[in-house]
Write a protein that holds these residues in place. Structure first.
Motif, PDB file in Angstrom:
ATOM      1  N   ASP A   1     -48.899 -43.037 -73.141  1.00  0.00           N
ATOM      2  CA  ASP A   1     -48.688 -44.157 -72.223  1.00  0.00           C
ATOM      3  C   ASP A   1     -47.206 -44.441 -72.010  1.00  0.00           C
ATOM      4  O   ASP A   1     -46.771 -44.744 -70.897  1.00  0.00           O
ATOM      5  CB  ASP A   1     -49.380 -45.401 -72.757  1.00  0.00           C
ATOM      6  CG  ASP A   1     -50.878 -45.396 -72.515  1.00  0.00           C
ATOM      7  OD1 ASP A   1     -51.369 -44.435 -71.879  1.00  0.00           O
ATOM      8  OD2 ASP A   1     -51.560 -46.330 -72.971  1.00  0.00           O
ATOM      9  N   VAL A   2     -46.416 -44.343 -73.076  1.00  0.00           N
ATOM     10  CA  VAL A   2     -44.989 -44.629 -72.929  1.00  0.00           C
ATOM     11  C   VAL A   2     -44.319 -43.568 -72.064  1.00  0.00           C
ATOM     12  O   VAL A   2     -43.456 -43.870 -71.230  1.00  0.00           O
ATOM     13  CB  VAL A   2     -44.313 -44.735 -74.307  1.00  0.00           C
ATOM     14  CG1 VAL A   2     -42.809 -44.960 -74.155  1.00  0.00           C
ATOM     15  CG2 VAL A   2     -44.924 -45.892 -75.105  1.00  0.00           C
ATOM     16  N   LEU A   3     -44.732 -42.320 -72.219  1.00  0.00           N
ATOM     17  CA  LEU A   3     -44.188 -41.275 -71.348  1.00  0.00           C
ATOM     18  C   LEU A   3     -44.621 -41.495 -69.904  1.00  0.00           C
ATOM     19  O   LEU A   3     -43.856 -41.213 -68.971  1.00  0.00           O
ATOM     20  CB  LEU A   3     -44.635 -39.895 -71.835  1.00  0.00           C
ATOM     21  CG  LEU A   3     -44.016 -39.432 -73.156  1.00  0.00           C
ATOM     22  CD1 LEU A   3     -44.626 -38.092 -73.574  1.00  0.00           C
ATOM     23  CD2 LEU A   3     -42.501 -39.315 -73.058  1.00  0.00           C
ATOM     24  N   ALA A   4     -45.825 -42.011 -69.703  1.00  0.00           N
ATOM     25  CA  ALA A   4     -46.271 -42.327 -68.341  1.00  0.00           C
ATOM     26  C   ALA A   4     -45.406 -43.427 -67.725  1.00  0.00           C
ATOM     27  O   ALA A   4     -45.078 -43.380 -66.534  1.00  0.00           O
ATOM     28  CB  ALA A   4     -47.737 -42.746 -68.347  1.00  0.00           C
ATOM     29  N   ILE A   5     -45.021 -44.420 -68.528  1.00  0.00           N
ATOM     30  CA  ILE A   5     -44.098 -45.444 -68.048  1.00  0.00           C
ATOM     31  C   ILE A   5     -42.760 -44.800 -67.693  1.00  0.00           C
ATOM     32  O   ILE A   5     -42.133 -45.132 -66.680  1.00  0.00           O
ATOM     33  CB  ILE A   5     -43.905 -46.541 -69.108  1.00  0.00           C
ATOM     34  CG1 ILE A   5     -45.207 -47.319 -69.330  1.00  0.00           C
ATOM     35  CG2 ILE A   5     -42.776 -47.481 -68.706  1.00  0.00           C
ATOM     36  CD1 ILE A   5     -45.673 -48.129 -68.153  1.00  0.00           C
ATOM     37  N   GLY A   6     -42.322 -43.846 -68.523  1.00  0.00           N
ATOM     38  CA  GLY A   6     -41.086 -43.133 -68.220  1.00  0.00           C
ATOM     39  C   GLY A   6     -41.145 -42.421 -66.882  1.00  0.00           C
ATOM     40  O   GLY A   6     -40.190 -42.453 -66.099  1.00  0.00           O
ATOM     41  N   ARG A   7     -42.281 -41.784 -66.612  1.00  0.00           N
ATOM     42  CA  ARG A   7     -42.436 -41.094 -65.321  1.00  0.00           C
ATOM     43  C   ARG A   7     -42.414 -42.088 -64.168  1.00  0.00           C
ATOM     44  O   ARG A   7     -41.833 -41.818 -63.109  1.00  0.00           O
ATOM     45  CB  ARG A   7     -43.742 -40.284 -65.309  1.00  0.00           C
ATOM     46  CG  ARG A   7     -43.694 -39.042 -66.165  1.00  0.00           C
ATOM     47  CD  ARG A   7     -44.876 -38.143 -65.917  1.00  0.00           C
ATOM     48  NE  ARG A   7     -46.139 -38.693 -66.411  1.00  0.00           N
ATOM     49  CZ  ARG A   7     -46.582 -38.579 -67.662  1.00  0.00           C
ATOM     50  NH1 ARG A   7     -45.843 -37.953 -68.575  1.00  0.00           N
ATOM     51  NH2 ARG A   7     -47.729 -39.084 -68.026  1.00  0.00           N
ATOM     52  N   GLU A   8     -43.028 -43.230 -64.381  1.00  0.00           N
ATOM     53  CA  GLU A   8     -43.025 -44.254 -63.335  1.00  0.00           C
ATOM     54  C   GLU A   8     -41.609 -44.737 -63.041  1.00  0.00           C
ATOM     55  O   GLU A   8     -41.267 -45.038 -61.894  1.00  0.00           O
ATOM     56  CB  GLU A   8     -43.910 -45.431 -63.764  1.00  0.00           C
ATOM     57  CG  GLU A   8     -43.964 -46.596 -62.796  1.00  0.00           C
ATOM     58  CD  GLU A   8     -44.596 -46.251 -61.452  1.00  0.00           C
ATOM     59  OE1 GLU A   8     -44.337 -46.994 -60.488  1.00  0.00           O
ATOM     60  OE2 GLU A   8     -45.345 -45.252 -61.371  1.00  0.00           O
ATOM     61  N   LEU A   9     -40.780 -44.783 -64.077  1.00  0.00           N
ATOM     62  CA  LEU A   9     -39.407 -45.243 -63.898  1.00  0.00           C
ATOM     63  C   LEU A   9     -38.494 -44.133 -63.369  1.00  0.00           C
ATOM     64  O   LEU A   9     -37.351 -44.406 -63.008  1.00  0.00           O
ATOM     65  CB  LEU A   9     -38.873 -45.797 -65.216  1.00  0.00           C
ATOM     66  CG  LEU A   9     -39.581 -47.063 -65.716  1.00  0.00           C
ATOM     67  CD1 LEU A   9     -39.055 -47.462 -67.088  1.00  0.00           C
ATOM     68  CD2 LEU A   9     -39.436 -48.211 -64.722  1.00  0.00           C
TER      69      LEU A   9
END
Length: 277
Positions: free
Chosen positions: A151-159
């Protein structure tokens, strides 16, 4: 990616780390689904929710919130004058960069009031559902969320490549708010200026920095007291995250920059292709 094996020497009961490009994860090491407390890595998630709310017209970044004279923008940028904890301001609005968990508590309450729904519910609907996250947004809006590495990597991709907000909105989140303010980066000392965006710290010219020496000045992100971090380097088009259950301390100030530099060095060789050294 061999660089990620460094986390095995961190002495943490649990550790997982990964690197992601805008489209997909490049590499991970450790259990990517095990959930841990994000601590202050919660703050970029809360800030993203507020930016979504601003785009939706639920609130305005420059509307009053917090101490008299402060706005939502002041709260997100640690410029409201509120202390780390406690409701009484310790400085005038917009005069100092005071890292404040209290400011994010106020932001969460303000968003809930304006959206007419509980803060965790808004985060689930605005972020978790569209991104397919199992992140748990309950708890303190500045330090209480729980999530796994996926999930944290997914947030990274979103950013890196926003899908929930316009690129212009992400740009507003990740540029310096209230330029020139000095302050203390927790556990790293005083910087003047201490550049901060909305919910994310900006690397800028800070040296040394917890993201290492090879990340670009455009790098932004956050680290948490539970031994967690997420940084995003738009110039390198990559994000890196690590989750642990070892509280932040001197070990992290050595281990995190070393990991980040090793990741970027290895990634540079991979991207250079066969024959690179």
């Amino acid at each position: 990616m061999r660089a990620l094996l460094q986390i095995d020497s961190w002495g943490a009961p649990f550790a997982a780390a990964g690197v992601t490009a805008p489209e997909r994860a490049i590499a991970t090491h450790g259990d990517v689904r095990a959930t841990v407390r994000l601590a202050s890595v919660t703050k970029p998630v809360t800030a993203l929710a507020v930016m979504i709310a601003a785009e939706e017209g639920v609130l305005d970044l420059d509307e009053p919130a917090g101490p008299p004279g402060a706005t939502v923008r002041h709260l997100l940028a640690h410029a409201s004058g509120l202390p780390f904890e406690g409701e009484r301001p310790i400085a005038p609005v917009g005069q100092r960069r005071i890292y404040s968990n209290e400011g994010f508590r106020v932001v969460g309450e303000h968003l809930a009031y304006r959206a007419e729904m509980a803060f965790p519910t808004y985060v689930r609907e605005a972020i978790c559902r569209p991104l397919g996250l199992v992140l748990d947004p309950r708890g303190h809006p500045g330090a209480g969320m729980h999530a796994g590495l996926d999930d944290v990597l997914a947030i990274g991709r979103e950013l890196l490549r926003p899908t929930l907000v316009a690129p212009e909105t992400l740009a507003e989140m990740t540029r310096t708010s209230f330029p020139g303010l000095g302050g203390v980066l927790p556990d790293f000392g005083r910087f003047d200026p201490l550049d901060w965006g909305l919910g994310v710290e900006l690397k800028g010219s800070k040296e040394p920095h917890w993201t290492g020496s090879l990340t670009s000045p455009a790098t932004f992100g956050h680290f948490g007291g539970s031994g967690t971090f997420l940084w995003v380097d738009p110039a390198r088009d990559v994000a890196c995250a690590a989750l642990t259950t070892r509280d932040f301390g001197p070990w992290a100030k050595e281990a995190w920059p070393a990991l980040s530099d090793a990741v970027l060095s290895e990634l540079a060789v991979v991207r250079a292709g066969p024959g690179a050294s």
